[in-house]
Each structure stands twice: as structure tokens, then as C-alpha cells.
Design a protein around this motif. Structure first.
Motif, PDB file in Angstrom:
ATOM      1  N   GLU A 188      -4.469   2.281  -2.681  1.00  0.00           N
ATOM      2  CA  GLU A 188      -3.933   2.908  -1.468  1.00  0.00           C
ATOM      3  C   GLU A 188      -4.752   2.584  -0.222  1.00  0.00           C
ATOM      4  O   GLU A 188      -4.404   3.021   0.875  1.00  0.00           O
ATOM      5  CB  GLU A 188      -3.888   4.429  -1.655  1.00  0.00           C
ATOM      6  CG  GLU A 188      -2.921   4.893  -2.731  1.00  0.00           C
ATOM      7  CD  GLU A 188      -3.019   6.384  -2.991  1.00  0.00           C
ATOM      8  OE1 GLU A 188      -3.863   7.040  -2.332  1.00  0.00           O
ATOM      9  OE2 GLU A 188      -2.282   6.889  -3.844  1.00  0.00           O
ATOM     10  N   ARG A 229      -6.799   5.140  -5.816  1.00  0.00           N
ATOM     11  CA  ARG A 229      -7.308   5.203  -4.443  1.00  0.00           C
ATOM     12  C   ARG A 229      -7.623   3.815  -3.908  1.00  0.00           C
ATOM     13  O   ARG A 229      -7.444   3.562  -2.710  1.00  0.00           O
ATOM     14  CB  ARG A 229      -8.548   6.092  -4.396  1.00  0.00           C
ATOM     15  CG  ARG A 229      -9.075   6.326  -3.006  1.00  0.00           C
ATOM     16  CD  ARG A 229      -9.917   7.559  -2.936  1.00  0.00           C
ATOM     17  NE  ARG A 229     -10.682   7.618  -1.701  1.00  0.00           N
ATOM     18  CZ  ARG A 229     -11.499   8.604  -1.363  1.00  0.00           C
ATOM     19  NH1 ARG A 229     -11.643   9.648  -2.175  1.00  0.00           N
ATOM     20  NH2 ARG A 229     -12.171   8.575  -0.235  1.00  0.00           N
ATOM     21  N   VAL A 289       0.832  -1.198   0.000  1.00  0.00           N
ATOM     22  CA  VAL A 289       0.000   0.000   0.000  1.00  0.00           C
ATOM     23  C   VAL A 289       0.870   1.251   0.000  1.00  0.00           C
ATOM     24  O   VAL A 289       0.601   2.211  -0.738  1.00  0.00           O
ATOM     25  CB  VAL A 289      -0.944  -0.003   1.218  1.00  0.00           C
ATOM     26  CG1 VAL A 289      -1.659   1.339   1.348  1.00  0.00           C
ATOM     27  CG2 VAL A 289      -1.955  -1.134   1.089  1.00  0.00           C
ATOM     28  N   ARG A 290       1.910   1.253   0.818  1.00  0.00           N
ATOM     29  CA  ARG A 290       2.794   2.425   0.864  1.00  0.00           C
ATOM     30  C   ARG A 290       3.482   2.646  -0.475  1.00  0.00           C
ATOM     31  O   ARG A 290       3.679   3.786  -0.908  1.00  0.00           O
ATOM     32  CB  ARG A 290       3.824   2.261   1.981  1.00  0.00           C
ATOM     33  CG  ARG A 290       3.241   2.464   3.386  1.00  0.00           C
ATOM     34  CD  ARG A 290       4.344   2.644   4.415  1.00  0.00           C
ATOM     35  NE  ARG A 290       5.068   1.405   4.638  1.00  0.00           N
ATOM     36  CZ  ARG A 290       4.766   0.526   5.576  1.00  0.00           C
ATOM     37  NH1 ARG A 290       3.730   0.738   6.372  1.00  0.00           N
ATOM     38  NH2 ARG A 290       5.480  -0.580   5.736  1.00  0.00           N
ATOM     39  N   ARG A 319       1.201   4.451  -3.067  1.00  0.00           N
ATOM     40  CA  ARG A 319       0.812   5.828  -2.832  1.00  0.00           C
ATOM     41  C   ARG A 319       1.659   6.789  -3.659  1.00  0.00           C
ATOM     42  O   ARG A 319       2.862   6.637  -3.786  1.00  0.00           O
ATOM     43  CB  ARG A 319       0.954   6.178  -1.347  1.00  0.00           C
ATOM     44  CG  ARG A 319      -0.074   5.502  -0.461  1.00  0.00           C
ATOM     45  CD  ARG A 319       0.197   5.795   1.000  1.00  0.00           C
ATOM     46  NE  ARG A 319      -0.825   5.196   1.854  1.00  0.00           N
ATOM     47  CZ  ARG A 319      -0.715   5.092   3.177  1.00  0.00           C
ATOM     48  NH1 ARG A 319       0.370   5.552   3.797  1.00  0.00           N
ATOM     49  NH2 ARG A 319      -1.680   4.534   3.885  1.00  0.00           N
ATOM     50  N   GLU A 320       0.991   7.788  -4.200  1.00  0.00           N
ATOM     51  CA  GLU A 320       1.700   8.858  -4.896  1.00  0.00           C
ATOM     52  C   GLU A 320       2.460   9.688  -3.863  1.00  0.00           C
ATOM     53  O   GLU A 320       1.965   9.918  -2.751  1.00  0.00           O
ATOM     54  CB  GLU A 320       0.705   9.752  -5.644  1.00  0.00           C
ATOM     55  CG  GLU A 320       0.013   9.078  -6.810  1.00  0.00           C
ATOM     56  CD  GLU A 320       0.949   8.850  -7.979  1.00  0.00           C
ATOM     57  OE1 GLU A 320       1.935   9.610  -8.118  1.00  0.00           O
ATOM     58  OE2 GLU A 320       0.697   7.910  -8.744  1.00  0.00           O
ATOM     59  N   THR A 367      -6.613   4.430   6.164  1.00  0.00           N
ATOM     60  CA  THR A 367      -7.486   5.294   5.379  1.00  0.00           C
ATOM     61  C   THR A 367      -8.946   5.044   5.741  1.00  0.00           C
ATOM     62  O   THR A 367      -9.781   5.952   5.677  1.00  0.00           O
ATOM     63  CB  THR A 367      -7.277   5.071   3.874  1.00  0.00           C
ATOM     64  OG1 THR A 367      -7.548   3.703   3.553  1.00  0.00           O
ATOM     65  CG2 THR A 367      -5.852   5.392   3.473  1.00  0.00           C
TER      66      THR A 367
END
Length: 327
Positions: free
Chosen positions: A225, A222, A134-135, A138-139, A230
């Protein structure tokens, strides 16, 4: 026959006693917690990229980012004035409406952070935070330490402001309003409250759906991520929208029970929905996402509905507080 001139007595504003040790500590905490954020924002407005990694949209988005940084710098600086109003004798002379607006905005901006940030920290401590995949998805946006410093400061600000506002309100307004039975508000206000409940329920349902891993109406970036961290943020926003609707309906219907809880739900939930809905809507419309995926129509509708929920809840609050003063 002698006559006696009667001199009418006029109510005076209560004087605030010198703050005790507890309030002095809270004041110091609130003021000190603004320093890291103000320093970062001042650096960014001046052109520094401290805490902003290469490839971040914040380095490439042009004037809108400068305007946003300047606006948020000014907003946090206003918090210093608010803290002084709540702790200095002259603060009792500030008109009520002039105090209500910044307190409403501050409540709205800080409440989701008070829910979400400690929740994220707890999840990380339990090993349920975002994984490596997930990290990696991420943008680039901000360095991790920036989130810890900024949101840690916001959490302290929220707790300190709550601890300062409650005794201020008690000394200035006493027990009026929240402890009294609620009168039923006029039908038009009931219609508005019903709209708050309907729109707030829709917004809350969408946020909670996304919070627990729902992927409909979300762009692929999204979805990639998503993590429990979140999800906590979506839970906070969904809960605030639902709270605004529930509180508004209870205020409009009236009843024998004191207004304390309905008033708190409407105030906290409505302010959070209005502040964050409008902020996120503005950012989505203003930021240039370049090659990244733009927000979907549903995301924009959700933020717009969030904003509408908060504004309608504020209308119910205004009507209720106006009727309370007239009673």
C-alpha cells in the motif's frame, strides 16, 4: 495622628474585548467545520454504514469501533466548547490548567493532519499520488469522499483554532515566558529532556525510513500500500517526534535566546507524538484484524516510543512552565 486604612488591590483577570471581524470569521469556520465529522460519527454510532464500504474492518470489529466512534464524537464536540472559551468573555475566567489540557490534545491531534493532508492533496495535484496498483492493494476501509470531507474539516479546525488561540493567549498572559531568556532547568529535568531526544530520534528515524520507502519491519500488506501519499504521513509523525526532542533539550539547557521557538517545538511536537502514538497504539491493540496481517512488533514499539516521547516532552513543559511562574 490620623490613621489611614490601606485597601490592598488584587490582580484581576483581563477582560477580553468583543471579537473583531477576523475572529468572528474564524469562530464560524471552526464551528462549521465540525458539522460533517459530527454528523458522520453520529450516523455510525447509530448503526449506519454511510461511507463504509463492504468488507471494511469498521463493519466487523464489534464494540471497540462503537466505543472509538463515541469517544471521537465527544472529542470533536468538545472543540465547540473550546472555540467558545477562546472567543467569549467568560473564557478568560476558565482556569489555565483546565484550558491547557484540551488545547494540548487538540494541537497534537490536528498538527499531523495540517502537515499530511495538504501534502497529500499537493502530491495528487502534481500526479504523484497513489497509483492504480496501490489503490487496488488497499483493504477496504472508508470511501474516498469520507477522507476528503473529514480531513478537510480537520484542516480548517486546526487553522481556525491556531488563529483564535494566539490572540487569546496574548490578551490573557501577555508577553510573559516565551519572550524572556530561558533559565537552565534542574538536572533531573535535563535527564528527562535527554530521554525525549533519544527516544524521539529513534522514533523519527523509523518513521522517516518508512516515509521514503523502507520496508523493514512492515507486513506485506502495508508494503503493497506504500505510496508518496502514505510517505507524507510518516514524514509528519517523524518530524513531530524529532521536534519534541529538540525543543525539550533547548528548554532544559536554557540560554539567552527567548523560549518562543523551543516552547513551540516541544508543545507541538510533544502533543502530536503523545496524541497520535497513544491513539494508534490503542487502535492496533483494540481492532480485530481477522484474516488481515497483524501489526509487527516494530510497529507496536514505534507507537509506544512515540507515546513515550510525547509524555516525557509534556513533563519537560510542565517543569518549564512551573519554573517560569515561580521566577
Amino acid at each position: 495622628m490620623t490613621t489611614r486604612t490601606l485597601h490592598p488591590t488584587y490582580p484581576t483577570r483581563p477582560s477580553v474585548p468583543a471579537p473583531g471581524t477576523g475572529r468572528r470569521i474564524l469562530r464560524a469556520v471552526a464551528l462549521a467545520s465540525t458539522v460533517p465529522y459530527l454528523a458522520l460519527k453520529a450516523a455510525w454510532v447509530s448503526g449506519s454504514h454511510i461511507g463504509i464500504p463492504e468488507g471494511s474492518v469498521l463493519r466487523e470489529s464489534g464494540p471497540i469501533v462503537v466505543v472509538a466512534n463515541t469517544a471521537t464524537l465527544a472529542m470533536d464536540a468538545c472543540l465547540i466548547v473550546l472555540v467558545l472559551v477562546l472567543t467569549r468573555p467568560w473564557g478568560m475566567r476558565v482556569p489555565g490548567w483546565l484550558l491547557t489540557v484540551p488545547v494540548f490534545v487538540a494541537t497534537g491531534l490536528l498538527t499531523p493532519i495540517l502537515i499530511g493532508f495538504p501534502g497529500q492533496m499537493l502530491l495528487r495535484a502534481m500526479g504523484w499520488g497513489a497509483g492504480e496498483a496501490v489503490r487496488a492493494a488497499r483493504e477496504p476501509f472508508l470511501d474516498p469522499w469520507v477522507f476528503t470531507v473529514v480531513y478537510g474539516g480537520f484542516t480548517l479546525q486546526g487553522l481556525a483554532l491556531a488563529g483564535l488561540f494566539v490572540p487569546y493567549a496574548r490578551e490573557r498572559w501577555g508577553g510573559r515566558g516565551p519572550g524572556a531568556p530561558r533559565r537552565r532547568l534542574p538536572s533531573p529535568t535535563g535527564v528527562v529532556a535527554g530521554a525525549v531526544a533519544v527516544v524521539g530520534a529513534a522514533v523519527g528515524a523509523v518513521h522517516l525510513y518508512w516515509a521514503f520507502g523502507g520496508t523493514a519491519w512492515l507486513p506485506a500488506a502495508r508494503i503493497a500500500e506504500y505510496s508518496a501519499e502514505t510517505g507524507v504521513v510518516s514524514v509528519a509523525h517523524g518530524a513531530c517526534a524529532l521536534a519534541a526532542g529538540a525543543g525539550a533539550v533547548m528548554l532544559a539547557r536554557g540560554g539567552k535566546r527567548p523560549a518562543r521557538w523551543p516552547l513551540a517545538l516541544t508543545w507541538v511536537g510533544g502533543s502530536a507524538a503523545a496524541a497520535w502514538g497513544l491513539w494508534m497504539l490503542t487502535m492496533q491493540l483494540g481492532l480485530d484484524f481477522g484474516p488481515a496481517e497483524p501489526p509487527t512488533v516494530m510497529i507496536m514499539l514505534t507507537y509506544a516510543g512515540q507515546t513515550l516521547t510525547g509524555l516525557l516532552a509534556a513533563a519537560v513543559l510542565i517543569r518549564y512552565l512551573g519554573s517560569d511562574r515561580a521566577a
